[in-house]
Design an enzyme around this catalytic site. Structure first.
Site, PDB file in Angstrom:
ATOM      1  N   HIS A  79       0.840  -1.196   0.000  1.00  4.74           N
ATOM      2  CA  HIS A  79       0.000   0.000   0.000  1.00  4.74           C
ATOM      3  C   HIS A  79       0.874   1.243   0.000  1.00  4.74           C
ATOM      4  O   HIS A  79       1.956   1.262   0.594  1.00  4.74           O
ATOM      5  CB  HIS A  79      -0.960  -0.002   1.188  1.00  4.74           C
ATOM      6  N   ASP A  81      -0.597   4.241   0.840  1.00 10.54           N
ATOM      7  CA  ASP A  81      -1.205   5.184   1.777  1.00 10.54           C
ATOM      8  C   ASP A  81      -0.529   5.091   3.137  1.00 10.54           C
ATOM      9  O   ASP A  81       0.041   4.066   3.509  1.00 10.54           O
ATOM     10  CB  ASP A  81      -2.712   4.960   1.898  1.00 10.54           C
ATOM     11  N   GLU A 141      -5.204   0.855   2.582  1.00  8.54           N
ATOM     12  CA  GLU A 141      -4.931  -0.265   3.484  1.00  8.54           C
ATOM     13  C   GLU A 141      -5.058   0.181   4.930  1.00  8.54           C
ATOM     14  O   GLU A 141      -5.554  -0.551   5.780  1.00  8.54           O
ATOM     15  CB  GLU A 141      -3.524  -0.820   3.240  1.00  8.54           C
ATOM     16  N   HIS A 355       3.773   4.073  12.341  1.00 11.43           N
ATOM     17  CA  HIS A 355       2.725   4.980  12.825  1.00 11.43           C
ATOM     18  C   HIS A 355       3.240   5.942  13.899  1.00 11.43           C
ATOM     19  O   HIS A 355       2.431   6.612  14.551  1.00 11.43           O
ATOM     20  CB  HIS A 355       1.511   4.211  13.367  1.00 11.43           C
TER      21      HIS A 355
END
Length: 383
Positions: A79, A81, A141, A355
């Site tokens: 992904h 994103d 995703e 993250h």
């Protein structure tokens, strides 16, 4: 172009889910000899690139082709994103910088580093035998995932283009590159249980029925309970309560009901049906309602499969590390491949800063990851 250069370019696109920001045009420009398919809905965009190397004569003949002559179809998936970067970064999260041997930027680990590595490996791949190489990329995703990889695979099935094998470049490694391969994932079942009672004044207990008392009597059989004993690939399935709610907020009124929200991460030994059977047995004589919804099914790719073996061999050769084969962690897009009967594993960067603020990937890691992916391609094409 090497993995570092490509990853730097990928990070520069602020592709917060489901934004694509033109990144697919850049990726397509790297592969002018590959055919492309694109699809998407609700703002989500998906890209599928593919090329048949050294196509067998029978395959070239199209409608006159003999059956069972298609070359092995291998797919890299990932992904583009990313989650929002948040504040307090040392540098602009979408202006990648190199500092002390690390590349910093949102998505460096999850998963633009992995994507950059497999794009670079694909550019350097030149098989001598028939081989179909593809890459599937999505901008959804990190979000709901409804119109991402799942949708593209449905389109590929319609066009008879589903791969035989796939590697999803999820950041699977814990401490050093190569220490972990995901050969499957646990399933996930969400549930809501409402235990019913009779609301009333706390001073008149005979006139009310407190559902919290009822819950207390069965809680040890629900909260944290193991639903099976697991196996060599899966930890025991476990029911985890994530939220409880009851009452009006008054200190002199017993609630009419108590609501329990829970989740069960489960192995192949537990199903939605077996979980329902267990809970209904526990709650047999209690007034209640129960809702269960399976959000993903468990899957496993055999540890001795060709894909797993070739990946493991190349990790050992390149990273000097023996990977642990496991199914730990949450859900991923690999589950959508498995649902189509595709042999799939996950392997990618170290995940210590996914993250997080100041997400980063080491330059050495990108170099090794590219070598592993290229080795996998060469190993599969020579098989």
């Amino acid at each position: 172009m090497d993995a570092l250069e490509i990853t730097q370019k990928l990070i520069s696109y602020p592709t917060i889910t489901p934004k694509e920001c033109g990144i697919f045009e850049y990726i397509k420009s790297l592969f002018p000899t590959f055919k492309t398919l694109e699809c998407g809905e609700n703002g989500v965009k998906n890209l599928f690139l593919y090329r048949i190397f050294n196509p067998p004569k029978e395959h070239i003949k199209g409608k006159h082709a003999k059956e069972n002559v298609k070359p092995l179809h291998f797919c890299f998936a990932g992904h583009i994103d990313v989650v929002p970067p948040g504040d307090n970064w040392q540098s602009d999260p979408f202006k990648p910088i190199i500092k002390e041997g690390f590349l910093y930027g949102r998505g460096a680990q999850d998963m633009k580093g992995g994507v950059g590595a497999f794009l670079s490996a694909s550019l350097n791949f030149n098989p001598k035998t028939p081989f179909l190489l593809s890459m599937l990329l999505t901008s959804d995703e990190e979000g709901p995932g409804i119109f991402g990889t799942k949708l593209m695979l449905e389109k590929l099935k319609e066009k008879d283009l589903l791969p035989h094998m796939a590697i999803v470049a999820e950041p699977t490694c814990e401490k050093v590159l190569g220490d972990s391969i995901k050969i499957g994932r646990r399933g996930s079942i969400n549930g809501k249980l409402i235990l019913k009672g009779v609301q009333g004044h706390v001073a008149y207990p005979k006139k009310c029925q407190n559902p919290i008392d009822t819950l207390a009597s069965v809680l040890p059989l629900i909260s944290g309970v193991h639903l099976d004993d697991g196996d060599e690939c899966f930890d025991p399935s476990k029911l985890v309560i994530t939220n409880l709610h009851a009452g009006l907020g008054a200190n002199n009124v017993t609630p009419a009901s108590v609501e329990i929200i829970f989740n069960a991460r489960h192995s192949l030994k537990t199903t939605k049906e077996s979980l329902k059977e267990y809970l209904e047995k526990v709650l047999k004589d209690l007034p209640h309602t129960l809702e269960l919804e399976s959000s993903s099914s468990p899957f496993i790719t055999a540890s001795h499969s060709k894909l797993t073996s070739v990946l493991k061999e190349n990790i050992l050769k390149t990273c000097r590390t023996t990977p642990l084969l496991n199914t730990k962690g949450g859900t991923s897009d690999a589950r959508f491949f498995s649902a189509h009967g595709i042999e799939v594993v996950e392997f990618g960067a170290i995940n210590d800063r996914i993250h997080a603020i100041d997400e980063r990937v080491s330059l050495k890691e990108l170099e090794l990851l590219e070598k592993v992916f290229l080795g996998v391609l060469e190993g599969l094409s020579e098989a």
